[in-house]
Scaffold this active site. Structure first.
Site, PDB file in Angstrom:
ATOM      1  N   ALA A 155      -6.938   1.807   7.057  1.00 32.70           N
ATOM      2  CA  ALA A 155      -5.528   2.102   7.347  1.00 32.70           C
ATOM      3  C   ALA A 155      -5.414   2.665   8.765  1.00 32.70           C
ATOM      4  O   ALA A 155      -5.830   2.029   9.731  1.00 32.70           O
ATOM      5  CB  ALA A 155      -4.987   3.068   6.288  1.00 32.70           C
ATOM      6  N   TYR A 156      -4.872   3.866   8.931  1.00 33.73           N
ATOM      7  CA  TYR A 156      -4.658   4.453  10.251  1.00 33.73           C
ATOM      8  C   TYR A 156      -5.985   4.595  11.003  1.00 33.73           C
ATOM      9  O   TYR A 156      -6.083   4.351  12.211  1.00 33.73           O
ATOM     10  CB  TYR A 156      -3.985   5.812  10.094  1.00 33.73           C
TER      11      TYR A 156
ATOM     12  N   ASP B 113      -3.619  12.800  21.713  1.00 37.96           N
ATOM     13  CA  ASP B 113      -2.366  12.528  21.007  1.00 37.96           C
ATOM     14  C   ASP B 113      -2.441  12.966  19.555  1.00 37.96           C
ATOM     15  O   ASP B 113      -1.409  13.080  18.882  1.00 37.96           O
ATOM     16  CB  ASP B 113      -2.037  11.037  21.062  1.00 37.96           C
TER      17      ASP B 113
ATOM     18  N   ASP C 112       0.811  -1.214   0.000  1.00 39.61           N
ATOM     19  CA  ASP C 112       0.000   0.000   0.000  1.00 39.61           C
ATOM     20  C   ASP C 112       0.846   1.267   0.000  1.00 39.61           C
ATOM     21  O   ASP C 112       0.463   2.269  -0.611  1.00 39.61           O
ATOM     22  CB  ASP C 112      -0.925  -0.002   1.211  1.00 39.61           C
TER      23      ASP C 112
ATOM     24  N   GLU D  90      -5.572   9.479   4.519  1.00 37.17           N
ATOM     25  CA  GLU D  90      -5.912  10.299   5.674  1.00 37.17           C
ATOM     26  C   GLU D  90      -4.971  11.474   5.850  1.00 37.17           C
ATOM     27  O   GLU D  90      -3.830  11.456   5.382  1.00 37.17           O
ATOM     28  CB  GLU D  90      -5.900   9.464   6.958  1.00 37.17           C
TER      29      GLU D  90
END
Length: 335
Positions: A213-214, A201, A96, A172
Site C-alpha cells: 500500500a503506502y 515530508d 481495500d 500502516e
C-alpha cells in the site's frame, strides 16, 4: 475503543426482530456509491436469508443503501441488534478501503473479514465480483480458512510522556506534515535508542500487509505476509542515511516530531483515523497483540497475487509450473 474508532451516530432505524440465539449473524459491509454494489448487497442478503443466516449491517451502511433505493427491508444493525462479538464473519463488497473499514468494525470481536473485490486493485480482497455467489455459498458452508495478519499498536505521547491518543493499524501508521510548504524535523528511534534526525515530508511505519500500500508507493520493500516484520520508510527525507528499514516484530519504533519543527504534523492510521501532532509529539509503534483475521477461500501463493494485481510481466518463464501446469510445494522449489 477510542473516540476515533467509535461508530458515528445515525438517525433512528427500525430494529429487526430479535432472532433466535442460534441464528448465525453475518456482517455485510458495502458502500452505496455505485449501483452494482447496491445490487450485490441485495444478492448477498437474499442468499444469507435463504440459508437461514441473519445479515447484519453497520448503521451508516444501512442508511446509505436504503437512501440509494435498496430493497433490503429491515436488517439487523451492528451494535444495536447484534453485538460485534456475535458476528461470525464479515463479507465486504468493495476495494481495500472498504476492507480496512470492515476490519475496524469487527476490531472488538473475532469475526474474520472476507473481501469481494468491487474496485480496481483490491489487493486484500479474496475473490472477484464474478465469483460472489460461490463465495457466499462457501461462507454459509464454512468452507474457508482464517489467516491472521499482524497489526500495529499506535500511541501518541506528549512531552511529559503521557499517552494522549491510542489506536491501531492493519496497513500502516504514517506521520506526515500538516502543511504542504512546511517540512517535519523528526528523530527516528528504535527500542528506545535514537537512530537519526532529518527533515522530511513524513514517515511510514508499515506491516507486511501494508507493504503493498503506502509503503510500496513510498519506495519501501514488499514483504511476504508470512514474514513478521515492520518496515520504516522516510518520505522525501533530506539526509544521507534515510533508507527504508526493516525491523523484527518484537522491536518498538518511535517517530518524534522535534520541537524545532516549524509547523505541525498529523498521524494517519490506515488512512482512516488521524490525530494532530504538535512539535514535541512522539508516535510509538509496536506490534499489536490482536491480529486482524482474514477469511481465505483460495490457497493462492503471494507471488501469484503480486503478478495478478500489479500485472507483472512473466512471459518467457521456464519454471516447473510452466512445464507441468502444477504448482510445486515449497520443499520442491530449487534454491
Amino acid at each position: 475503543m477510542n473516540n476515533a474508532d467509535a461508530p458515528h451516530d445515525t438517525p433512528a432505524h427500525a430494529h429487526a426482530p430479535t432472532p433466535a440465539q442460534s441464528e448465525r449473524s453475518i456482517l455485510v459491509v458495502a458502500h452505496a456509491h455505485r449501483a452494482e454494489t447496491v445490487t450485490a448487497a441485495e444478492r448477498v442478503v437474499d442468499a444469507l436469508r435463504e440459508a437461514g443466516a441473519r445479515p447484519v449491517f453497520a448503521p451508516d451502511d444501512a442508511e446509505e443503501l436504503l437512501a440509494a433505493g435498496s430493497t433490503l427491508g429491515d436488517v439487523a444493525l451492528l451494535g444495536r441488534d447484534v453485538p460485534v462479538g456475535e458476528v461470525e464473519l464479515a463479507i465486504v463488497l468493495g476495494g481495500d478501503g472498504t476492507i480496512l473499514r470492515a476490519a475496524e468494525l469487527v476490531r472488538d470481536g473475532r469475526a474474520p473479514v472476507l473481501g469481494i473485490n468491487m474496485g480496481h486493485v483490491g489487493f486484500l480482497a479474496e475473490t472477484e465480483r464474478d465469483d460472489m455467489d460461490e463465495a457466499v455459498r462457501r461462507v454459509i458452508a464454512r468452507e474457508y480458512e482464517v489467516e491472521e495478519r499482524m497489526a500495529l499498536q499506535v500511541r501518541v505521547k506528549d512531552t511529559a510522556d503521557s499517552v494522549i491518543y491510542e489506536t491501531w493499524a492493519l496497513n500502516e501508521a504514517t506521520v506526515e506534515k500538516a502543511s504542504r510548504e512546511r517540512m517535519l524535523e523528526v528523530v527516528v528511534e528504535i527500542d528506545g535508542r535514537p537512530l537519526s534526525t532529518f527533515g522530511c515530508d513524513g514517515m511510514v511505519v508499515s506491516t507486511p500487509t501494508g507493504s503493498t500500500a503506502y509503503n510500496f508507493s513510498a519506495g519501501g520493500p514488499v514483504i511476504w505476509p508470512t514474514v513478521e516484520a515492520i518496515a520504516v520508510v522516510p518520505l522525501s527525507a533530506h539526509a544521507l542515511f534515510a533508507k527504508p528499514l526493516v525491523v523484527g516484530p518484537e522491536h518498538s519504533v518511535a517517530i518524534e516530531v522535534l520541537e524545532r519543527t516549524n509547523g505541525t504534523g498529523i498521524l494517519w492510521c490506515d488512512g482512516r483515523r488521524s490525530h494532530d501532532l504538535p512539535p514535541g509529539a512522539r508516535v510509538v509503534v509496536r506490534r499489536s497483540d490482536r491480529p486482524v483475521r482474514l477469511a481465505r477461500l483460495h490457497p493462492a501463493q503471494f507471488t501469484d497475487r503480486l503478478v495478478r494485481k500489479f500485472r507483472l510481466p512473466v512471459e518467457g518463464w521456464r519454471g516447473p509450473a510452466a512445464i507441468t501446469g502444477m504448482l510445486p510445494v515449497a520443499s520442491e522449489v530449487a534454491p
